[in-house]
Design a protein around this motif. Structure first.
Motif, short mmCIF file in Angstrom:
data_model
loop_
_atom_site.label_atom_id
_atom_site.label_comp_id
_atom_site.label_asym_id
_atom_site.label_seq_id
_atom_site.Cartn_x
_atom_site.Cartn_y
_atom_site.Cartn_z
N ALA A 250 8.17 -43.91 -14.75
CA ALA A 250 8.59 -43.81 -13.35
C ALA A 250 7.83 -44.87 -12.56
N PRO A 251 8.38 -46.08 -12.45
CA PRO A 251 7.62 -47.21 -11.89
C PRO A 251 7.01 -46.97 -10.50
N PRO A 252 7.77 -46.44 -9.51
CA PRO A 252 7.13 -46.26 -8.20
C PRO A 252 5.99 -45.26 -8.21
N ARG A 253 5.99 -44.38 -9.19
CA ARG A 253 4.97 -43.33 -9.26
C ARG A 253 3.79 -43.75 -10.15
N HIS A 254 3.96 -44.87 -10.88
CA HIS A 254 2.94 -45.34 -11.83
C HIS A 254 2.54 -44.20 -12.76
N SER A 255 3.57 -43.62 -13.36
CA SER A 255 3.32 -42.48 -14.25
C SER A 255 4.39 -42.42 -15.32
N PHE A 256 4.06 -41.69 -16.39
CA PHE A 256 5.04 -41.36 -17.42
C PHE A 256 5.56 -39.95 -17.16
N TRP A 267 6.29 -32.80 -17.87
CA TRP A 267 4.94 -33.33 -17.71
C TRP A 267 5.00 -34.67 -16.98
N GLU A 268 4.07 -34.86 -16.05
CA GLU A 268 3.87 -36.16 -15.42
C GLU A 268 2.46 -36.63 -15.73
N ILE A 269 2.37 -37.87 -16.27
CA ILE A 269 1.08 -38.41 -16.70
C ILE A 269 0.80 -39.69 -15.90
N PRO A 270 -0.05 -39.63 -14.88
CA PRO A 270 -0.39 -40.84 -14.10
C PRO A 270 -1.22 -41.81 -14.95
N TYR A 271 -1.02 -43.12 -14.73
CA TYR A 271 -1.81 -44.09 -15.48
C TYR A 271 -2.48 -45.14 -14.60
N ALA A 272 -2.27 -45.10 -13.29
CA ALA A 272 -2.93 -46.07 -12.40
C ALA A 272 -4.44 -45.84 -12.39
N PHE A 316 16.88 -40.07 -13.47
CA PHE A 316 16.13 -40.12 -12.23
C PHE A 316 16.98 -40.62 -11.07
N ASP A 317 16.64 -40.17 -9.86
CA ASP A 317 17.25 -40.76 -8.68
C ASP A 317 16.64 -42.15 -8.47
N PRO A 318 17.24 -43.01 -7.62
CA PRO A 318 16.75 -44.38 -7.48
C PRO A 318 15.28 -44.49 -7.09
N GLY A 319 14.75 -43.51 -6.34
CA GLY A 319 13.36 -43.56 -5.92
C GLY A 319 12.40 -42.90 -6.87
N TYR A 320 12.89 -42.34 -7.97
CA TYR A 320 12.08 -41.62 -8.95
C TYR A 320 11.32 -40.45 -8.31
N GLU A 321 11.92 -39.85 -7.29
CA GLU A 321 11.32 -38.67 -6.66
C GLU A 321 11.87 -37.39 -7.27
N ARG A 322 13.09 -37.46 -7.75
CA ARG A 322 13.74 -36.28 -8.33
C ARG A 322 14.31 -36.63 -9.69
N VAL A 323 14.31 -35.64 -10.55
CA VAL A 323 14.81 -35.85 -11.90
C VAL A 323 15.91 -34.83 -12.17
N MET A 324 17.01 -35.32 -12.72
CA MET A 324 18.10 -34.47 -13.15
C MET A 324 17.88 -34.12 -14.61
N GLY A 325 18.04 -32.86 -14.95
CA GLY A 325 17.85 -32.44 -16.33
C GLY A 325 19.00 -31.61 -16.83
N LEU A 338 9.79 -34.02 -8.14
CA LEU A 338 8.50 -34.29 -8.76
C LEU A 338 7.35 -34.21 -7.77
N ASP A 339 7.63 -34.33 -6.47
CA ASP A 339 6.58 -34.18 -5.47
C ASP A 339 6.36 -32.71 -5.13
N LEU A 340 7.46 -31.99 -4.95
CA LEU A 340 7.35 -30.55 -4.65
C LEU A 340 7.01 -29.75 -5.90
N LYS A 341 7.29 -30.34 -7.06
CA LYS A 341 7.00 -29.72 -8.35
C LYS A 341 7.75 -28.42 -8.55
N ARG A 342 9.03 -28.44 -8.23
CA ARG A 342 9.87 -27.26 -8.44
C ARG A 342 11.34 -27.67 -8.45
#
Length: 506
Positions: A250-256, A267-272, A316-325, A338-342
């Motif tokens: 997820a490039p804008p989030r700097h995470s996997f 799972w979200e794994i930050p790497y910055a 993912f949506d264009p901003g990588y804020e939400r994920v469709m599953g 992914l920000d609200l985590k729900r």
């Protein structure tokens, strides 16, 4: 292997038969050696009858010999039955085994500073040829192969690039991660990160790789510079472990972002370097050094986002804020913030949507997402603001791949999962109607489109053993030439991938 070929008919005891016939190449524990792992999880794409044929007749362009003159039909059946049976215990492949497999082949200092060819290095294509386990690098300006080299057995079709497009990374089904120089076709390094690997993701800064495994139940972080091991991350929670469905960047989030098969979690794994600490559960403070309840996790700590169902596929949506599953049963889906985590929305999706192959395009002031379905003959169009399914477009059969480009009004979808495997259908994204169906190779498996950098041309796979990559004009749909290849699977343009084109997979 030469000695084995000279051996008379072997004993009927299947375990001894395996030891005498297969272990030298595939490992005494069936976990693989110079040959691939022989486990049910690794052989899921090969039917047992086809496996018997491989044992009897061998496999072209590999070191797999034919055993029809040394083994009886019953012995071959017994061997195949054995390798399709589960092993008694979950195989281990930890840090020690991973480090021991590490190979450094070419030094970066030995590479040319400028491309040794007259073409745009960002308009190259990587083509995975599944028929004889090779990879071709294709010049997208002149549509001709530059290099062709042998790959590991059974590569995953989805190649990944370094952010500058200089290097390409491959993952094989039996865990080998390979780094290749796009300009020369030279192998840089390899490492075996697992026994059965789902895929690999590259961080947006190009420093890290994250490998998702089906066996063992781990994520593996690698240094992208030389593929050396950084961390093995057990995939576990609530007293059980899980296979990895896929790992994405997820490039804008700097995470996997990681999809799991056996845990109702994302799972979200930050790497910055400046990422906030990962906190699962209660904590007193997020200030570094004052956290409470945080166990030692290494650099790559995983934030666990609970979901109401298992999710096997992502988009993912264009901003990588939400994920469709998509759910495992293929009858519904959901949107997770992914920000609200729900979960924030349900998706009206049936027929097992292949979200990972979906595309995004803009219609007026709204973004629409289109996805093929693996079990229904249709393409679903979803509004990415309301999350409503705005249209279902009937197709000639279930499909697997879909592609588009920002400079083209057309989306291409195959119907390769059905009887009409030779058809490609073209959708006008302005009207959401199929405007043309083409059959460039009647009766042959035709699939997977990828556009060139500017969207003027596209490559289409004729995925047969004596197949080809077809070059088509993106406006007229006319075929211009064919590049002979052996069962081409995935093809990925450097520019489209490193710029996260909305028309290709990420």
């Amino acid at each position: 292997m030469t000695m084995l070929l000279a051996t008379p008919a072997l004993a009927t005891d299947v375990n001894r038969l395996y030891t005498e016939t297969c272990a030298a190449c595939h490992g005494a524990d069936r976990l693989g050696a110079i040959g691939p792992a022989l486990l049910p999880e690794n052989l899921g794409r090969l039917k047992q009858a086809e496996a018997e044929k491989v044992v009897a007749e061998g496999r072209d362009a590999t070191q797999m010999p034919a055993f029809k003159d040394q083994l009886s039909a019953d012995q071959i059946k017994a061997l195949v039955k054995l390798v399709y049976s589960p092993v008694p215990a979950l195989p281990l492949w930890g840090a020690e085994e991973i480090k021991a497999s590490h190979l450094e082949v070419t030094k970066a200092a030995d590479l040319p500073a400028k491309p040794p060819f007259k073409a745009d290095p960002l308009n190259l294509f990587t083509v995975v040829e599944g028929g004889d386990h090779h990879v071709s690098i294709v010049d997208g300006d002149h549509m001709k192969p530059l290099y062709r080299f042998q790959s590991r057995f059974a590569l995953h079709g989805g190649a990944k690039y370094s952010p500058d497009g200089r290097f390409v990374y491959f993952a094989s089904r039996d865990g080998w991660i390979s780094k290749v120089d796009m300009w020369t076709g030279k192998l840089m390094a390899e490492i075996r990160a697992g026994i059965n690997t789902r895929n690999v993701a590259v961080s947006d800064d190009g420093r890290f790789l994250m490998v998702g495994n089906v066996l063992p139940h781990t994520l593996v972080a690698l240094d992208a510079s030389d593929l050396s091991l950084m961390q093995v991350i057990p995939v576990e929670g609530d007293g059980k472990t899980s296979r990895v469905s896929a790992v994405y960047t997820a490039p804008p989030r700097h995470s996997f972002i990681v999809a799991l098969r056996d845990l109702e979690e994302i799972w979200e794994i930050p790497y910055a370097d400046d990422a906030a600490p990962v906190i699962n559960g209660l904590a007193h403070s997020r200030e570094k050094g004052l956290e409470e309840g945080i166990g030692p996790q290494g650099r790559f700590g995983a934030l666990r986002i609970r979901t109401p169902d298992y999710l096997d596929d992502f988009f993912f949506d264009p901003g990588y804020e939400r994920v469709m599953g998509a759910s495992r049963d293929g009858k519904k889906g959901m949107v997770v913030d992914l920000d609200l985590k729900r979960k924030v929305a349900d998706l009206d999706l049936g027929g097992m949507p292949h979200l990972g192959s979906g595309i995004v395009f803009k219609q007026g002031d709204r973004y629409l997402m289109a996805t093929p379905h693996l079990k229904e003959a249709m393409v679903s169009i979803i509004d990415m603001t309301t999350w409503e399914t705005v249209k279902r477009i009937p197709t000639l059969g279930p499909g697997f791949f879909m592609r588009g480009h920002e400079n083209s009004p057309y989306a291409w979808v195959d119907v390769s999962m059905g009887k009409e495997k030779d058809a490609m259908q073209i959708i006008d994204t302005r009207t959401l109607e199929i405007v043309k169906t083409i059959r460039p190779a009647p009766g042959k498996l035709t699939r997977h489109v990828e556009f060139n950098r500017d969207g003027s041309k596209l490559l289409l796979s004729l995925s047969e053993k004596d197949g080809a990559v077809m070059v088509l004009d993106a406006k007229t749909f006319a075929e211009e030439k064919r590049l002979p290849m052996s069962a081409p699977i995935g093809k990925y343009n450097v520019w489209n991938k490193i710029n996260y084109s909305s028309g290709t997979s990420h």
